[in-house]
Design a protein around this motif. Structure first.
Motif, short mmCIF file in Angstrom:
data_model
loop_
_atom_site.label_atom_id
_atom_site.label_comp_id
_atom_site.label_asym_id
_atom_site.label_seq_id
_atom_site.Cartn_x
_atom_site.Cartn_y
_atom_site.Cartn_z
N LEU A 218 0.37 7.65 2.53
CA LEU A 218 0.11 8.20 3.87
C LEU A 218 -0.66 7.18 4.72
O LEU A 218 -0.29 6.91 5.87
CB LEU A 218 -0.68 9.50 3.72
CG LEU A 218 -0.83 10.41 4.95
CD1 LEU A 218 -1.18 11.83 4.49
CD2 LEU A 218 -1.92 9.92 5.90
N SER B 129 -0.35 7.74 14.60
CA SER B 129 0.46 7.32 13.45
C SER B 129 0.00 8.06 12.20
O SER B 129 0.81 8.47 11.37
CB SER B 129 0.34 5.81 13.24
OG SER B 129 0.94 5.08 14.29
N TYR C 67 6.56 6.79 6.67
CA TYR C 67 6.21 7.53 5.46
C TYR C 67 7.46 7.92 4.67
O TYR C 67 7.51 7.79 3.45
CB TYR C 67 5.40 8.78 5.81
CG TYR C 67 4.97 9.55 4.58
CD1 TYR C 67 3.82 9.21 3.88
CD2 TYR C 67 5.74 10.61 4.07
CE1 TYR C 67 3.42 9.90 2.74
CE2 TYR C 67 5.35 11.30 2.93
CZ TYR C 67 4.20 10.93 2.27
OH TYR C 67 3.82 11.61 1.14
N ALA D 11 2.34 10.50 9.93
CA ALA D 11 2.46 10.34 8.48
C ALA D 11 1.98 11.59 7.76
O ALA D 11 2.56 12.02 6.75
CB ALA D 11 1.67 9.12 8.02
N GLY E 238 5.04 6.98 12.51
CA GLY E 238 4.29 7.31 11.31
C GLY E 238 5.09 8.18 10.36
O GLY E 238 5.10 7.96 9.14
N TRP E 239 5.79 9.17 10.93
CA TRP E 239 6.65 10.05 10.13
C TRP E 239 7.77 9.25 9.46
O TRP E 239 8.03 9.40 8.27
CB TRP E 239 7.23 11.13 11.04
CG TRP E 239 8.05 12.18 10.33
CD1 TRP E 239 7.62 13.38 9.86
CD2 TRP E 239 9.46 12.12 10.05
NE1 TRP E 239 8.67 14.08 9.28
CE2 TRP E 239 9.80 13.33 9.39
CE3 TRP E 239 10.46 11.19 10.29
CZ2 TRP E 239 11.10 13.61 8.95
CZ3 TRP E 239 11.75 11.46 9.86
CH2 TRP E 239 12.06 12.65 9.20
N ALA F 197 1.56 4.16 5.60
CA ALA F 197 2.54 4.48 6.65
C ALA F 197 1.88 4.47 8.03
O ALA F 197 2.44 3.95 9.01
CB ALA F 197 3.17 5.84 6.38
N ALA F 198 0.67 5.04 8.13
CA ALA F 198 -0.04 5.07 9.40
C ALA F 198 -0.37 3.66 9.88
O ALA F 198 -0.19 3.34 11.07
CB ALA F 198 -1.33 5.89 9.26
N SER G 44 2.86 1.71 10.99
CA SER G 44 3.31 2.24 12.27
C SER G 44 2.45 1.72 13.42
O SER G 44 2.97 1.25 14.45
CB SER G 44 3.26 3.77 12.24
OG SER G 44 3.44 4.32 13.53
#
Length: 332
Positions: free
Chosen positions: A81, A112, A324, A116, A320-321, A84-85, A88
């Motif tokens: 998580l 972001s 992830y 995530a 972010g999504w 990913a943030a 992004s």
């Protein structure tokens, strides 16, 4: 060496890379006006900004605690998580830097993280209070950034400027602007470096599976150092936009814009509210510009800046999504 520890090290490196990029992305916030008015040379301004960014970053951790605890509960923290943030936010920062757009590194990271978090556990794990605090800062800091310089310039004009010769005004505020630029650099470090402190602390809670009420000292020092190094590199694309393309600035204008923005940012840092230094100084420059006449502000350039602000939130949530989900697929 266990894979989880390697993952943590990678996250810390990513976070410090984000902080470094934040430094050169947001250098313009502290120095653009002093460079534009020729109060400081670019080299002098960057050196001063780099040092005071570090000093400001060491002065507190209230904003870091907001990032590490008030957006997503620490019990939901995972290295995927956090990674990913960070990826992004770095992608968006580099894109807006390349385009010369002064977007918000702070809100890129926070939203972001929200994106995530939604990908990891749905909207239910997002803490509304923390997001509301961030959105409040997002709205109020640029609004105050626009209004406060108008009021301050009015007070200065009434108390002193109308009695002073133009040459005296310029000479006096050339010195005053050095102090205001220093205050702006200090305030920038005090708010922006803390976002990295918060995200690293969030990652530590994921790795050690425990909650952190305090930010570890080594996190504070490394985040401060990374931002200082990034600031030393400089972000010339954005400096040109902020200092030369929005409004024609004189030393007194730069002093008013920087002082107003720094006061707003420093107050927000004390309250633990993550605000955008970019938003605040940009609108402060616009506010100063309107005191010269509405037509003195290059509203087309200002419109591009506002567009970057508005698009940062949905784009970074989506990024972010997406990042992830990609990490999940790669790791499957």
């Amino acid at each position: 060496m266990e894979p989880a520890f390697i993952g943590l090290v990678a996250i810390v490196v990513l976070a410090l890379a984000f902080d470094f990029i934040n430094g050169f992305h947001d250098t313009a916030n502290a120095i653009a006006t002093s460079v534009a008015t020729k109060v400081l040379t670019p080299a002098q301004a960057i050196a001063m900004s780099a040092v005071l960014n570090v000093v400001g970053a060491l002065m507190g951790t209230a904003v870091a605690k907001t990032i590490s605890k008030d957006i997503i509960p620490q019990e939901y923290a995972t290295l995927e998580l956090v990674g990913a943030a960070l990826v992004s936010a770095i992608v968006w920062n580099l894109y807006t830097w390349w385009k010369g757009l002064p977007s918000s590194s702070s809100h890129a990271l926070i939203f972001s993280l929200v994106g995530a978090g939604v990908a990891a556990g749905g909207w239910g794990i997002i803490i509304p209070k923390g997001v509301k605090k961030t959105l409040t800062g997002l709205v109020t800091s640029p609004a105050l950034g626009f209004v406060v310089p108008i009021v301050l310039m009015g007070l200065l004009s009434w108390l002193a400027l109308r009695w002073m010769r133009p040459r005296t005004v310029t000479r006096t505020f050339r010195w005053a602007q050095i102090l205001s630029a220093a205050f702006m650099a200090f305030s920038h470090g005090g708010n922006d470096a803390q976002k990295t402190m918060g995200i690293v602390t969030f990652a530590l809670s994921a790795y050690y599976n425990q909650k952190y009420d305090l930010v570890p000292l080594w996190v504070v020092l490394s985040a401060a150092g990374a931002m200082g190094l990034g600031t030393a590199v400089g972000g010339w694309r954005i400096i040109k936009t902020m200092g030369f393309k929005v409004v024609d600035l004189k030393p007194v204008d730069g002093f008013v814009a920087e002082t107003s923005a720094a006061l707003i940012i420093h107050t927000a840092s004390t309250l633990g509210v993550p605000v955008s230094t970019t938003h605040t100084i940009s609108t402060a420059i616009m506010g100063v510009g309107t005191t010269k006449g509405f037509k003195k502000v290059k509203w087309q350039v200002a419109g591009r800046i506002v567009t970057a602000w508005i698009t940062t939130i949905p784009i970074c949530i989506a990024l972010g999504w997406l990042v992830y989900k990609v990490i999940q697929l790669v790791g499957a």
